[in-house]
Design a protein around this motif. Structure first.
Motif, PDB file in Angstrom:
ATOM      1  N   LYS A   1      25.018   1.452 -12.028  1.00  0.00           N
ATOM      2  CA  LYS A   1      25.815   2.848 -12.598  1.00  0.00           C
ATOM      3  C   LYS A   1      25.238   3.185 -13.973  1.00  0.00           C
TER       4      LYS A   1
ATOM      5  N   ARG B   1      27.547   7.221  -0.088  1.00  0.00           N
ATOM      6  CA  ARG B   1      27.446   5.900   0.035  1.00  0.00           C
ATOM      7  C   ARG B   1      25.873   5.752  -0.126  1.00  0.00           C
TER       8      ARG B   1
ATOM      9  N   GLN C   1      26.041  -3.786  -8.622  1.00  0.00           N
ATOM     10  CA  GLN C   1      26.677  -2.863  -9.390  1.00  0.00           C
ATOM     11  C   GLN C   1      26.594  -2.365 -10.898  1.00  0.00           C
TER      12      GLN C   1
ATOM     13  N   ASP D   1      27.065  14.709   1.536  1.00  0.00           N
ATOM     14  CA  ASP D   1      26.797  14.336   0.505  1.00  0.00           C
ATOM     15  C   ASP D   1      25.426  14.354   0.571  1.00  0.00           C
TER      16      ASP D   1
ATOM     17  N   ARG E   1      29.814   9.853  -6.055  1.00  0.00           N
ATOM     18  CA  ARG E   1      29.936   8.720  -5.464  1.00  0.00           C
ATOM     19  C   ARG E   1      29.458   9.104  -3.751  1.00  0.00           C
TER      20      ARG E   1
ATOM     21  N   GLU F   1      24.762  10.703  -7.583  1.00  0.00           N
ATOM     22  CA  GLU F   1      25.062  10.158  -6.622  1.00  0.00           C
ATOM     23  C   GLU F   1      26.674   9.272  -7.595  1.00  0.00           C
ATOM     24  N   SER F   2      26.063   8.907  -9.219  1.00  0.00           N
ATOM     25  CA  SER F   2      27.196   8.050  -9.880  1.00  0.00           C
ATOM     26  C   SER F   2      28.195   9.768 -10.278  1.00  0.00           C
ATOM     27  N   THR F   3      28.251  11.371  -9.694  1.00  0.00           N
ATOM     28  CA  THR F   3      29.581  12.155 -10.093  1.00  0.00           C
ATOM     29  C   THR F   3      30.059  11.828  -8.592  1.00  0.00           C
TER      30      THR F   3
END
Length: 373
Positions: free
Chosen positions: A101, A181, A97, A154, A179, A175-177
């Motif tokens: 990120k 899947r 993880q 998404d 969130r 994706e990091s903003t």
């Protein structure tokens, strides 16, 4: 405060166990260092070690397979490992993880060192407008078509960003903003790689059939193809003049990652605020994402530093290597969270949306360049 707390404990009775030294926090540093200390750095090491081992493997394979980027190889390796092992050891999760990120964001920051704003401005305002149109129409068109096809928001957003901006790095940054899947992220990256690879053959072929000059063909390649590595491959096939202009146009699209992520962060922030129940301001602030993610500020700062000439050549080269290493490790971590069965369950619609998105981006880029030159 510590003395008051100790005296309270003694007054509560002799049976109360004394606080263990490991539970005290005064010696812990403030900020990010304290966070790592609180979570114990050792928790991250197994997953980080796996990502660190996979990164040179992916980069080595990419070296011998010119049309495949290290990012593509890394996510494939992650997917293979995940599905061969069935379930990954739980001890790997924190490090994986962290790579997906934090290491990812480091890679995007280092990507900024490859941008020289003067080169982008030298394209002229017409071509810059073409780049903005490609990103805006590509994203909005993909999201709208995704809604019409009944797909999730998404996945449509991730496909739109990846196809319109800069491939896997854009998908992972967004994706990091939002969130999203892991399955949606991996599916979007896989589609970017597939269709971007097809563009390596299609763009030179179509440019020849349309009688485009080398420079014009390079502009089209940079404005329409998804990954930087794919743009380089196309430019190399067409010729040196095409390669030079293609990379500059592509980097102009990469620069669009900053405002797009900032806009999405503001949208998510407002959405989070509206979904919260009324409460103290401190609670609302804690639940909201940052107005502009710090890694985007770092990305822009690196681009500005490079533009001002404050980075020597060796630093730019080092940043480029670091960017590749960080993004490759992050892609492996993302791939390791994906089941092939989950991708299969996505069905035909994502492939159809990716096809339509490619046509939109390539069409807007081609029309815009035809009008601009």
């Amino acid at each position: 405060m510590a003395e008051h707390s100790d005296s309270t404990t003694h007054r509560a009775g002799a049976t109360a166990p004394p606080a263990r030294p490991s539970q005290t926090s005064p010696a812990a540093p403030h900020g990010p260092g304290r966070r790592l200390t609180d979570h114990r750095l050792g928790k991250f090491l197994p997953g980080l070690a796996v990502c660190a081992a996979a990164t040179p493997v992916a980069m080595g394979i990419a070296h011998f397979v010119p049309l495949a980027s290290a990012l593509l190889i890394a996510i494939i390796l992650g997917i293979v490992l995940r599905n061969v092992m069935g379930e990954l050891p739980g001890s790997w999760a924190p490090g994986m993880q962290f790579s997906a990120k934090k290491v990812l964001r480091l890679g995007i920051i280092l990507l900024g060192a490859q941008l020289v704003l003067g080169d982008i401005m030298s394209l002229g305002w017409k071509l810059i407008l073409v780049v903005i149109a490609v990103v805006a129409i590509g994203m909005l068109g993909t999201i709208g078509l995704g809604r019409a096809l009944g797909m999730g928001r998404d996945l449509s957003l991730l496909i739109g960003c990846g196809f319109s901006i800069c491939g896997a790095a854009a998908i992972a940054g967004v994706e990091s903003t939002v969130r999203a899947r892991k399955e949606d992220v991996a599916a979007a990256i896989a589609l970017v790689v597939l269709f971007g690879t097809l563009m390596i053959a299609a763009v030179p072929l179509l440019a020849g059939l349309l009688g485009l000059g080398e420079e014009t063909a390079g502009m089209w390649a940079g404005a329409s193809t998804h990954e930087v590595a794919q743009v380089v491959a196309i430019g190399g096939i067409i010729g040196p003049e095409a390669l030079k202009v293609a990379v500059v146009v592509k980097l102009a699209r990469v620069l669009m990652l900053a405002p797009i992520v900032a806009i999405l962060a503001i949208s998510v922030r407002r959405s989070s605020a509206s979904s919260l129940t009324p409460g103290p301001d401190s609670e609302v602030k804690a639940a909201r994402p940052p107005l502009v993610p710090l890694f985007i500020i770092g990305f822009l700062a690196m681009a500005i530093i490079r533009t001002l000439g404050w980075l020597p050549d060796w630093a730019v080269t080092t940043a480029g290597i670091g960017q590749t290493i960080a993004l490759t490790a992050a892609m492996f971590a993302l791939g390791s969270g994906v089941h092939i069965k989950s991708l299969i369950r996505l069905g035909f619609m994502p492939v159809l949306l990716a096809t339509l998105s490619t046509l939109i981006v390539a069409g807007v880029a081609g029309l815009g360049i035809w009008l601009a030159v």
